[in-house]
Write a protein that holds these residues in place. Structure first.
Motif, PDB file in Angstrom:
ATOM      1  N   THR A  66       0.550   7.420   4.164  1.00  0.00           N
ATOM      2  CA  THR A  66      -0.245   6.535   5.008  1.00  0.00           C
ATOM      3  C   THR A  66      -1.735   6.581   4.685  1.00  0.00           C
ATOM      4  OG1 THR A  66       1.342   6.858   6.813  1.00  0.00           O
ATOM      5  CG2 THR A  66      -0.785   5.916   7.387  1.00  0.00           C
ATOM      6  N   ALA A  67      -2.318   7.779   4.666  1.00  0.00           N
ATOM      7  CA  ALA A  67      -3.772   7.902   4.554  1.00  0.00           C
ATOM      8  C   ALA A  67      -4.339   7.310   3.259  1.00  0.00           C
ATOM      9  CB  ALA A  67      -4.180   9.370   4.703  1.00  0.00           C
ATOM     10  N   PRO A  68      -3.811   7.657   2.075  1.00  0.00           N
ATOM     11  CA  PRO A  68      -4.414   7.108   0.845  1.00  0.00           C
ATOM     12  C   PRO A  68      -4.350   5.586   0.773  1.00  0.00           C
ATOM     13  CG  PRO A  68      -3.024   8.997   0.328  1.00  0.00           C
ATOM     14  CD  PRO A  68      -2.755   8.636   1.752  1.00  0.00           C
ATOM     15  N   VAL A  69      -3.181   5.009   1.074  1.00  0.00           N
ATOM     16  CA  VAL A  69      -3.061   3.559   0.968  1.00  0.00           C
ATOM     17  C   VAL A  69      -3.890   2.872   2.052  1.00  0.00           C
ATOM     18  CG1 VAL A  69      -0.981   3.352   2.413  1.00  0.00           C
ATOM     19  CG2 VAL A  69      -1.412   1.679   0.614  1.00  0.00           C
ATOM     20  N   PHE A  70      -4.029   3.498   3.216  1.00  0.00           N
ATOM     21  CA  PHE A  70      -4.867   2.919   4.270  1.00  0.00           C
ATOM     22  C   PHE A  70      -6.334   2.893   3.825  1.00  0.00           C
ATOM     23  CE2 PHE A  70      -7.515   3.054   8.045  1.00  0.00           C
ATOM     24  CZ  PHE A  70      -6.956   2.080   8.848  1.00  0.00           C
ATOM     25  N   LEU A  71      -6.787   3.984   3.241  1.00  0.00           N
ATOM     26  CA  LEU A  71      -8.179   4.039   2.774  1.00  0.00           C
ATOM     27  C   LEU A  71      -8.417   3.057   1.633  1.00  0.00           C
ATOM     28  CD1 LEU A  71      -8.780   7.904   2.877  1.00  0.00           C
ATOM     29  CD2 LEU A  71      -9.659   6.172   4.452  1.00  0.00           C
ATOM     30  N   LEU A  72      -7.482   2.999   0.686  1.00  0.00           N
ATOM     31  CA  LEU A  72      -7.611   2.039  -0.416  1.00  0.00           C
ATOM     32  C   LEU A  72      -7.571   0.607   0.108  1.00  0.00           C
ATOM     33  CD1 LEU A  72      -5.314   3.687  -3.132  1.00  0.00           C
ATOM     34  CD2 LEU A  72      -7.809   3.471  -3.193  1.00  0.00           C
ATOM     35  N   GLY A  73      -6.697   0.349   1.088  1.00  0.00           N
ATOM     36  CA  GLY A  73      -6.616  -0.989   1.663  1.00  0.00           C
ATOM     37  C   GLY A  73      -7.892  -1.368   2.389  1.00  0.00           C
ATOM     38  N   GLY A  90     -11.774  -6.412  12.075  1.00  0.00           N
ATOM     39  CA  GLY A  90     -10.381  -6.510  12.500  1.00  0.00           C
ATOM     40  C   GLY A  90      -9.466  -6.910  11.366  1.00  0.00           C
ATOM     41  N   ALA A  91      -9.934  -7.853  10.518  1.00  0.00           N
ATOM     42  CA  ALA A  91      -9.129  -8.296   9.387  1.00  0.00           C
ATOM     43  C   ALA A  91      -8.946  -7.179   8.370  1.00  0.00           C
ATOM     44  CB  ALA A  91      -9.772  -9.517   8.726  1.00  0.00           C
ATOM     45  N   VAL A  92     -10.006  -6.405   8.132  1.00  0.00           N
ATOM     46  CA  VAL A  92      -9.928  -5.299   7.166  1.00  0.00           C
ATOM     47  C   VAL A  92      -8.964  -4.224   7.647  1.00  0.00           C
ATOM     48  CG1 VAL A  92     -11.240  -3.371   6.171  1.00  0.00           C
ATOM     49  CG2 VAL A  92     -12.207  -5.682   6.150  1.00  0.00           C
ATOM     50  N   ILE A  93      -9.063  -3.846   8.914  1.00  0.00           N
ATOM     51  CA  ILE A  93      -8.174  -2.814   9.450  1.00  0.00           C
ATOM     52  C   ILE A  93      -6.731  -3.302   9.439  1.00  0.00           C
ATOM     53  CG2 ILE A  93      -7.569  -1.502  11.522  1.00  0.00           C
ATOM     54  CD1 ILE A  93     -10.551  -1.444  12.191  1.00  0.00           C
ATOM     55  N   PHE A  94      -6.525  -4.571   9.769  1.00  0.00           N
ATOM     56  CA  PHE A  94      -5.157  -5.096   9.745  1.00  0.00           C
ATOM     57  C   PHE A  94      -4.589  -5.071   8.333  1.00  0.00           C
ATOM     58  CE2 PHE A  94      -2.074  -8.430   9.052  1.00  0.00           C
ATOM     59  CZ  PHE A  94      -1.149  -8.144  10.046  1.00  0.00           C
ATOM     60  N   LEU A  95      -5.377  -5.467   7.348  1.00  0.00           N
ATOM     61  CA  LEU A  95      -4.914  -5.446   5.956  1.00  0.00           C
ATOM     62  C   LEU A  95      -4.509  -4.032   5.550  1.00  0.00           C
ATOM     63  CD1 LEU A  95      -4.524  -6.858   3.212  1.00  0.00           C
ATOM     64  CD2 LEU A  95      -6.929  -6.320   2.715  1.00  0.00           C
ATOM     65  N   ALA A  96      -5.340  -3.050   5.916  1.00  0.00           N
ATOM     66  CA  ALA A  96      -5.030  -1.658   5.572  1.00  0.00           C
ATOM     67  C   ALA A  96      -3.743  -1.196   6.253  1.00  0.00           C
ATOM     68  CB  ALA A  96      -6.197  -0.754   5.965  1.00  0.00           C
ATOM     69  N   LEU A  97      -3.549  -1.593   7.519  1.00  0.00           N
ATOM     70  CA  LEU A  97      -2.316  -1.241   8.228  1.00  0.00           C
ATOM     71  C   LEU A  97      -1.099  -1.885   7.575  1.00  0.00           C
ATOM     72  CD1 LEU A  97      -3.297  -1.508  12.015  1.00  0.00           C
ATOM     73  CD2 LEU A  97      -2.480   0.539  10.844  1.00  0.00           C
ATOM     74  N   ALA A  98      -1.234  -3.156   7.214  1.00  0.00           N
ATOM     75  CA  ALA A  98      -0.112  -3.868   6.618  1.00  0.00           C
ATOM     76  C   ALA A  98       0.303  -3.257   5.285  1.00  0.00           C
ATOM     77  CB  ALA A  98      -0.465  -5.346   6.434  1.00  0.00           C
ATOM     78  N   LEU A  99      -0.652  -2.751   4.531  1.00  0.00           N
ATOM     79  CA  LEU A  99      -0.335  -2.107   3.258  1.00  0.00           C
ATOM     80  C   LEU A  99       0.316  -0.742   3.454  1.00  0.00           C
ATOM     81  CD1 LEU A  99      -3.578  -2.959   1.237  1.00  0.00           C
ATOM     82  CD2 LEU A  99      -1.289  -3.890   0.851  1.00  0.00           C
ATOM     83  N   SER A 100       0.148  -0.148   4.627  1.00  0.00           N
ATOM     84  CA  SER A 100       0.634   1.212   4.875  1.00  0.00           C
ATOM     85  C   SER A 100       2.080   1.268   5.344  1.00  0.00           C
ATOM     86  CB  SER A 100      -0.260   1.887   5.934  1.00  0.00           C
ATOM     87  OG  SER A 100      -1.617   1.853   5.549  1.00  0.00           O
ATOM     88  N   VAL A 101       2.685   0.125   5.618  1.00  0.00           N
ATOM     89  CA  VAL A 101       4.010   0.074   6.244  1.00  0.00           C
ATOM     90  C   VAL A 101       5.103   0.570   5.302  1.00  0.00           C
ATOM     91  CG1 VAL A 101       5.775  -1.552   7.038  1.00  0.00           C
ATOM     92  CG2 VAL A 101       3.446  -1.741   7.874  1.00  0.00           C
ATOM     93  N   THR A 102       6.099   1.234   5.885  1.00  0.00           N
ATOM     94  CA  THR A 102       7.376   1.506   5.217  1.00  0.00           C
ATOM     95  C   THR A 102       8.468   0.940   6.114  1.00  0.00           C
ATOM     96  OG1 THR A 102       6.636   3.514   4.080  1.00  0.00           O
ATOM     97  CG2 THR A 102       8.998   3.274   4.440  1.00  0.00           C
ATOM     98  N   VAL A 152       0.271   1.946  -5.867  1.00  0.00           N
ATOM     99  CA  VAL A 152      -0.378   3.204  -6.262  1.00  0.00           C
ATOM    100  C   VAL A 152      -0.703   4.052  -5.040  1.00  0.00           C
ATOM    101  CG1 VAL A 152      -2.420   4.202  -7.356  1.00  0.00           C
ATOM    102  CG2 VAL A 152      -1.281   2.246  -8.410  1.00  0.00           C
ATOM    103  N   GLY A 153      -1.260   3.410  -4.000  1.00  0.00           N
ATOM    104  CA  GLY A 153      -1.610   4.167  -2.804  1.00  0.00           C
ATOM    105  C   GLY A 153      -0.408   4.783  -2.131  1.00  0.00           C
ATOM    106  N   LYS A 154       0.682   4.013  -2.002  1.00  0.00           N
ATOM    107  CA  LYS A 154       1.872   4.506  -1.308  1.00  0.00           C
ATOM    108  C   LYS A 154       2.626   5.540  -2.148  1.00  0.00           C
ATOM    109  CE  LYS A 154       3.585   3.103   2.129  1.00  0.00           C
ATOM    110  NZ  LYS A 154       3.586   3.578   3.545  1.00  0.00           N
ATOM    111  N   THR A 155       2.929   5.205  -3.403  1.00  0.00           N
ATOM    112  CA  THR A 155       3.721   6.124  -4.232  1.00  0.00           C
ATOM    113  C   THR A 155       2.917   7.351  -4.635  1.00  0.00           C
ATOM    114  OG1 THR A 155       3.142   4.895  -6.251  1.00  0.00           O
ATOM    115  CG2 THR A 155       5.172   4.269  -5.114  1.00  0.00           C
ATOM    116  N   GLY A 156       1.645   7.140  -4.994  1.00  0.00           N
ATOM    117  CA  GLY A 156       0.815   8.280  -5.394  1.00  0.00           C
ATOM    118  C   GLY A 156       0.604   9.258  -4.254  1.00  0.00           C
TER     119      GLY A 156
END
Length: 438
Positions: A107-114, A136-148, A331-335
């Protein structure tokens, strides 16, 4: 008595959506993909990307889309109820430490990268329609990238015979933690962009009411409500949070979380145990009923989501955004997952398998993106790009797992046989009702 053309078109459209889903899902399975890949792709093919949406306009004319949206929202509420039922605390038993470490890494790496990616290319006016602005848009994008996607992950584990392996049990437990964090984050963003009004402020008392009153009441009563009454409860809970301005998905999910899990002969039995072939428990029957109900309505959600995807205007800048989003997501999720798994003392190969599994996004991602689009946190172009990302990251899971299996050393023992019972992991129950779409 006159005819109602809109009702006729709605019934034909719903029938077409269900039929399309039933064709696309098995095609995806034959390609060794989760059914949801085919179902989402089929919805996209109905949209303006192919033949300028002529097929979609013929089957689903604009006049019936508001009615079809209402049907899709009911299906979405049932799906989220099923997701809540699938998030079982028992899955964390014996896995809490490593699941926490892996969930943080996933969660953390991909959220920060997002977050960095959103600040890089989202314009200052992004998210203004929602009232949340660029932040709000930036935080939402980061959350959406963090999903499994937990339901899709459960289906993949069953199909691959990984349900009782170390990688499978850790993946299920970690994905449960990641999903809970993602939905909590989305609830906070939704409350923030709604202006923090009186309705949004009611969500915290409502949460406490469900956890401290409704859950114990359902657990202690000698009279257990049947599946249909619990579904009614889920729909009412969805209506309550929608009225608060925090979206119906949270109410349905929350009600699924507070429904007591049966003890003894329940979905928590491990695969191959004595209870595997015994009479289904009330909890199992509830999940079956939710599956049957949502399987009729969720195809409308797939179609409407696909009709909204428009890739016809994707130019060089859009392709660059898609490439950046894909690289960030993968990269953020798998790494992050791989590094965390190694810290949790998993072998290099097990860490790679776990990283691949946690990268799947599927229908959970699509639900989150639909919420973001409705709230105005995503525009049409970014929504379309994110749907493509969800499709690609989910579709790549199967081939990568096959590659890792082929490269498994001969001295490395094969994963433990999952048995004939399609139950994900000990303590995690059977595949979710949403596996129809996973």
């Amino acid at each position: 008595m006159g005819t109602n053309p809109d009702l006729v078109h709605l019934l034909v459209g719903l029938a077409a959506a269900v039929l399309l889903s039933r064709i696309a899902g098995p095609v995806a399975v034959r390609l060794r993909q989760p059914p949801v890949v085919g179902e989402i792709a089929a919805g996209v093919l109905m949209g303006p990307t192919i033949l300028y949406g002529a097929v979609g306009e013929f089957l689903f004319p604009h006049d019936i889309r508001p009615l079809l949206t209402a049907v899709a929202d009911i299906g979405l509420a049932l799906f989220m109820f099923g997701v809540g039922l699938h998030l079982q605390p028992a899955a964390l038993r014996g896995q809490l430490r490593v699941a926490g470490v892996v969930a943080a890494g996933a969660t953390a790496p991909v959220f920060l990268l997002g977050t960095g990616l959103g600040l890089l290319f989202l314009p200052e006016g992004a998210g203004d329609r929602s009232g949340g602005g660029q932040a709000g848009a930036v935080i939402f994008l980061a959350l959406a990238l963090s999903v499994t996607a937990l339901p899709v992950l459960a289906r993949i584990l069953v199909d691959r015979g990984l349900t009782t392996t170390r990688e499978g049990t850790v993946a299920m437990a970690s994905a449960a933690v990641v999903d809970v964090l993602a939905w909590i984050g989305l609830a906070a963003v939704t409350a923030a962009v709604s202006g923090g009004g009186a309705g949004a402020l009611l969500f915290v008392p409502y949460l406490l009411l469900m956890l401290l009153v409704v859950r114990p009441l359902l657990a202690r009563t000698t009279w257990r409500p049947g599946p249909l009454l619990l579904i009614v409860g889920a729909l009412l809970s969805a209506a309550a949070t929608e009225a608060m301005g925090t979206h119906l998905v949270f109410g349905a999910l929350l009600f699924g979380l507070v429904v007591p899990r049966d003890r003894g002969n329940s979905g928590s039995a491990s695969p191959g145990s004595a209870s595997s072939g015994s009479t289904p428990s009330a909890y199992d029957r509830l999940r079956d009923t939710v599956e049957q109900s949502s399987s009729l309505l969720m195809p409308a959600f797939f179609v409407l989501s696909g009709l909204t995807v428009d890739l016809t205007g994707l130019n060089g800048h859009g392709l660059l955004e898609l490439a950046l989003i894909l690289v960030t997501a993968v990269v953020g999720k798998t790494g992050g997952t791989y590094a965390a798994a190694r810290l949790g003392r998993l072998s290099a190969r097990s860490a790679a398998v776990l990283a691949t599994l946690m990268n799947t996004r599927g229908l959970t991602e699509l639900v989150m993106l639909s919420v973001g689009l409705q709230l105005g946190l995503l525009d049409q172009d970014l929504y379309s790009i994110m749907v493509v990302m969800a499709l690609v990251t989910t579709a790549m899971t199967g081939p990568l797992l096959s590659l890792l299996e082929r490269r498994r050393p001969a001295s490395d023992p094969a994963p433990e046989d999952a048995g004939s019972d399609d139950r994900p992991v000990a303590g995690a129950g059977r595949p979710a009702p949403s596996d129809t779409f996973g």
